[in-house]
Scaffold this motif. Structure first.
Motif, PDB file in Angstrom:
ATOM      1  N   ILE A 223    -101.370 109.748-108.266  1.00 27.76           N
ATOM      2  CA  ILE A 223    -100.622 108.665-107.356  1.00 27.76           C
ATOM      3  C   ILE A 223     -99.444 108.624-107.584  1.00 27.76           C
ATOM      4  O   ILE A 223     -98.936 107.823-106.012  1.00 27.76           O
ATOM      5  CB  ILE A 223    -101.599 107.119-108.494  1.00 27.76           C
ATOM      6  N   THR A 224     -98.848 108.958-108.020  1.00 24.89           N
ATOM      7  CA  THR A 224     -97.410 108.664-108.070  1.00 24.89           C
ATOM      8  C   THR A 224     -96.631 109.799-106.867  1.00 24.89           C
ATOM      9  O   THR A 224     -96.106 109.775-105.607  1.00 24.89           O
ATOM     10  CB  THR A 224     -96.420 109.380-108.972  1.00 24.89           C
ATOM     11  N   ALA A 225     -98.025 110.712-106.774  1.00 23.53           N
ATOM     12  CA  ALA A 225     -97.868 111.623-105.765  1.00 23.53           C
ATOM     13  C   ALA A 225     -98.029 111.108-104.632  1.00 23.53           C
ATOM     14  O   ALA A 225     -97.189 110.988-103.514  1.00 23.53           O
ATOM     15  CB  ALA A 225     -98.228 113.077-106.490  1.00 23.53           C
ATOM     16  N   TYR A 226     -98.963 110.979-104.634  1.00 24.01           N
ATOM     17  CA  TYR A 226     -99.777 110.565-102.834  1.00 24.01           C
ATOM     18  C   TYR A 226     -98.910 109.713-102.478  1.00 24.01           C
ATOM     19  O   TYR A 226     -99.133 109.026-101.423  1.00 24.01           O
ATOM     20  CB  TYR A 226    -101.403 110.286-103.556  1.00 24.01           C
ATOM     21  N   LEU A 227     -98.899 108.155-103.160  1.00 20.86           N
ATOM     22  CA  LEU A 227     -98.185 107.075-102.732  1.00 20.86           C
ATOM     23  C   LEU A 227     -96.677 107.413-102.084  1.00 20.86           C
ATOM     24  O   LEU A 227     -96.167 107.626-101.628  1.00 20.86           O
ATOM     25  CB  LEU A 227     -97.891 106.075-103.886  1.00 20.86           C
ATOM     26  N   GLY A 228     -95.785 108.534-104.010  1.00 21.78           N
ATOM     27  CA  GLY A 228     -94.523 108.892-103.348  1.00 21.78           C
ATOM     28  C   GLY A 228     -94.744 110.126-102.014  1.00 21.78           C
ATOM     29  O   GLY A 228     -93.742 110.178-100.987  1.00 21.78           O
ATOM     30  N   ASN A 229     -95.603 110.665-101.407  1.00 25.39           N
ATOM     31  CA  ASN A 229     -95.922 111.964 -99.733  1.00 25.39           C
ATOM     32  C   ASN A 229     -95.982 110.561 -99.385  1.00 25.39           C
ATOM     33  O   ASN A 229     -95.333 111.087 -98.047  1.00 25.39           O
ATOM     34  CB  ASN A 229     -96.885 112.544-100.244  1.00 25.39           C
ATOM     35  N   LEU A 230     -96.411 109.149 -99.090  1.00 17.97           N
ATOM     36  CA  LEU A 230     -96.332 108.181 -98.232  1.00 17.97           C
ATOM     37  C   LEU A 230     -95.182 108.227 -97.827  1.00 17.97           C
ATOM     38  O   LEU A 230     -94.832 107.811 -96.386  1.00 17.97           O
ATOM     39  CB  LEU A 230     -97.347 106.994 -98.037  1.00 17.97           C
ATOM     40  N   LYS A 231     -93.921 107.557 -99.261  1.00 14.57           N
ATOM     41  CA  LYS A 231     -92.858 107.155 -98.383  1.00 14.57           C
ATOM     42  C   LYS A 231     -92.143 108.136 -98.000  1.00 14.57           C
ATOM     43  O   LYS A 231     -90.443 107.483 -98.412  1.00 14.57           O
ATOM     44  CB  LYS A 231     -92.609 106.173 -99.477  1.00 14.57           C
ATOM     45  N   GLY A 232     -92.820 109.701 -97.961  1.00 18.98           N
ATOM     46  CA  GLY A 232     -90.869 110.167 -98.018  1.00 18.98           C
ATOM     47  C   GLY A 232     -90.187 110.431 -99.559  1.00 18.98           C
ATOM     48  O   GLY A 232     -89.135 111.862 -98.815  1.00 18.98           O
ATOM     49  N   HIS A 233     -90.678 110.442-100.563  1.00 19.95           N
ATOM     50  CA  HIS A 233     -89.737 110.798-101.550  1.00 19.95           C
ATOM     51  C   HIS A 233     -90.335 112.298-102.056  1.00 19.95           C
ATOM     52  O   HIS A 233     -91.421 113.421-101.514  1.00 19.95           O
ATOM     53  CB  HIS A 233     -90.328 110.380-102.791  1.00 19.95           C
ATOM     54  N   ARG A 234     -89.568 113.840-102.649  1.00 15.02           N
ATOM     55  CA  ARG A 234     -89.576 115.181-102.547  1.00 15.02           C
ATOM     56  C   ARG A 234     -89.641 114.743-104.383  1.00 15.02           C
ATOM     57  O   ARG A 234     -91.152 115.938-104.220  1.00 15.02           O
ATOM     58  CB  ARG A 234     -87.974 115.365-102.422  1.00 15.02           C
ATOM     59  N   THR A 235     -89.562 114.395-105.164  1.00 16.05           N
ATOM     60  CA  THR A 235     -90.003 115.098-106.389  1.00 16.05           C
ATOM     61  C   THR A 235     -90.471 113.192-106.870  1.00 16.05           C
ATOM     62  O   THR A 235     -90.859 112.146-106.209  1.00 16.05           O
ATOM     63  CB  THR A 235     -88.824 115.144-106.834  1.00 16.05           C
ATOM     64  N   ILE A 236     -91.510 114.015-108.130  1.00 12.70           N
ATOM     65  CA  ILE A 236     -92.115 112.675-108.515  1.00 12.70           C
ATOM     66  C   ILE A 236     -91.092 111.504-109.190  1.00 12.70           C
ATOM     67  O   ILE A 236     -91.414 110.571-109.471  1.00 12.70           O
ATOM     68  CB  ILE A 236     -92.731 113.161-109.677  1.00 12.70           C
ATOM     69  N   ARG A 237     -89.874 111.762-110.403  1.00 12.97           N
ATOM     70  CA  ARG A 237     -88.462 111.164-110.246  1.00 12.97           C
ATOM     71  C   ARG A 237     -88.379 110.399-109.303  1.00 12.97           C
ATOM     72  O   ARG A 237     -88.408 108.748-109.359  1.00 12.97           O
ATOM     73  CB  ARG A 237     -87.642 111.486-111.100  1.00 12.97           C
ATOM     74  N   GLU A 238     -88.373 111.043-107.740  1.00 18.04           N
ATOM     75  CA  GLU A 238     -87.362 109.815-106.906  1.00 18.04           C
ATOM     76  C   GLU A 238     -88.399 109.088-105.982  1.00 18.04           C
ATOM     77  O   GLU A 238     -88.354 107.616-106.412  1.00 18.04           O
ATOM     78  CB  GLU A 238     -87.593 111.056-105.721  1.00 18.04           C
ATOM     79  N   ALA A 239     -90.303 108.889-106.686  1.00 12.72           N
ATOM     80  CA  ALA A 239     -91.648 108.354-106.516  1.00 12.72           C
ATOM     81  C   ALA A 239     -91.111 107.535-107.110  1.00 12.72           C
ATOM     82  O   ALA A 239     -91.343 106.141-106.817  1.00 12.72           O
ATOM     83  CB  ALA A 239     -92.125 109.199-106.496  1.00 12.72           C
ATOM     84  N   ILE A 240     -91.020 107.640-108.468  1.00 14.82           N
ATOM     85  CA  ILE A 240     -91.191 106.648-109.521  1.00 14.82           C
ATOM     86  C   ILE A 240     -90.297 105.829-110.047  1.00 14.82           C
ATOM     87  O   ILE A 240     -90.203 104.731-110.871  1.00 14.82           O
ATOM     88  CB  ILE A 240     -91.806 107.354-110.997  1.00 14.82           C
ATOM     89  N   GLU A 241     -88.848 106.244-109.454  1.00 11.67           N
ATOM     90  CA  GLU A 241     -88.345 105.195-109.360  1.00 11.67           C
ATOM     91  C   GLU A 241     -88.222 104.556-108.005  1.00 11.67           C
ATOM     92  O   GLU A 241     -87.285 103.662-108.178  1.00 11.67           O
ATOM     93  CB  GLU A 241     -86.375 105.338-109.262  1.00 11.67           C
TER      94      GLU A 241
END
Length: 382
Positions: A223-241
């Motif tokens: 879910i971190t990856a899929y939500l992160g992907n939608l907001k243009g984050h490249r890494t899991i760390r970027e997304a979860i932060e």
């Protein structure tokens, strides 16, 4: 010294199971189809593992060699080994089953009647039980009773984040892993003496831990990856932060966690602490884990027994909150990647059949259910 044959000399094989075995003074023979990798391991007979947590340490793993998993060498190793482990990915288990069956047949023909334990260390529920079914297809039926008696097929739950190797690294064998690791085995399935391996925990209630990992780490990770992907984050760390994603992932894990608490009686406070631990692992500054790597193969991840739909079915069973899990599933449907055949297939199905029919086909959910209607609505909003 005990011996083990480990199928899969990739990052997870070397950085997780191979390392735990070697650290426990087990001589490990890796079996892999990657000939240059096999040559390097068998020539050097050691490799480095960078272990990263609150600090970074480098361990050297010794007592290792390697053989080609398509060769007669691996069959000869199975004849005399004490243990077979795997970290090859669920799809490859069916391919190595024939080799394992040949090894078992040759082992029995040679007169070796010492117990042999086989443990598939894969991201799948009861992976070793699945492997056993495939191995038995290739075994002479007359040998089945003897194999039942002498060969333990031991299910396990495994958990360690092992990102792809850094391309800038000069040492092709070095691998980076997080300091956290969990390898839990079903103690009821061993034949003979259970080996004492530091880092391998025994339980008589494996499914509780299989589902705890699946519903927490795997659910939260994707879910971190899929939500992160939608907001243009490249890494899991970027997304979860990202505070918004952090809050939604935590809520999704609380929703799936409620199923675990009701099903297995996990302590609520203990499980909340486990969720916080997982979230801190996603934010590990030393781990560079691409959103694309974690999100790939969305069709597999949308399977009825996998990390998104299985916890959702639990929330339906117990009548508990699931709105963030539903959003995570909608986000999975939005995942695109030109290099991922499953992502391409999923997007083609969505274009041709729409959300409801696509969901019903890949997840087994009823296309007329309230949950599918909610996912469809969330999909249109994302």
């Amino acid at each position: 010294m005990k011996n083990a044959v480990h199928f899969g000399a990739g990052n997870i094989g070397r950085g997780f199971i191979g390392k735990l075995l070697a650290d426990a003074d087990v001589a490990v023979t890796f079996a892999d189809v990657n000939e240059p990798l096999v040559d390097q391991i068998s020539h050097k007979q050691e490799y480095k593992v960078k272990v990263v947590g609150s600090e970074c340490t480098i361990d050297t793993v010794t007592h290792v060699t390697a053989v080609n998993s398509a060769s007669e060498d691996v069959i000869n190793q199975i004849v005399k080994t004490d243990m077979v482990t795997t970290a090859v990915g669920p799809n490859v288990l069916d391919i190595i089953a024939k080799t394992i069956a040949k090894g078992i047949e040759k082992r029995l023909a040679s007169g070796n009647i010492k117990p042999l334990n086989i443990i598939a260390c894969e991201n799948m529920v009861r992976g070793t039980t699945h492997l056993k079914g495939e191995v038995y297809k290739y075994l002479d039926e007359q040998l089945h009773p003897q194999v039942d008696e002498l060969v333990g097929f031991v299910d396990s739950a495994v958990d360690r984040i092992v990102p792809p190797a850094d391309a800038a690294n000069d040492d092709p064998l070095e691998v980076t892993v997080e300091s956290f690791s969990e390898w839990i085995v079903d103690e009821q399935q061993f034949k003979g003496e259970i080996p004492e391996i530091n880092g391998m925990e025994k339980t008589d209630n494996l499914m509780a831990f299989v589902e705890r990992k699946l519903f927490t780490l795997n659910t939260g990770h994707c879910i971190t990856a899929y939500l992160g992907n939608l907001k243009g984050h490249r890494t899991i760390r970027e997304a979860i932060e990202d505070p918004e994603i952090h809050a939604e992932v935590k809520q999704a894990m609380f929703e799936s966690g409620e199923v675990l608490i009701r099903r297995y009686g996990f302590d609520r406070e203990f499980h909340a602490a486990y969720i916080d631990k997982i979230l801190s692992r996603f934010a590990n500054p030393y781990l560079v884990d691409e959103v694309d790597r974690v999100g790939r193969q969305p069709i597999r991840k949308l399977g009825a027994n996998d990390r998104l739909i299985k916890p959702l079915l639990g929330t339906i069973e117990y009548g508990v909150e699931n709105k963030t899990l539903l959003k995570g599933i909608a986000a999975a449907l939005k995942y695109t990647s030109d290099s991922d055949p499953q992502a391409i297939e999923l997007q083609t199905a969505l274009q041709q059949q729409g959300v409801k029919k696509t969901l019903a086909h890949y997840t087994g959910l009823d296309k007329n259910s309230a949950e599918v209607a909610q996912i469809d609505s969330l999909y249109q909003q994302l």
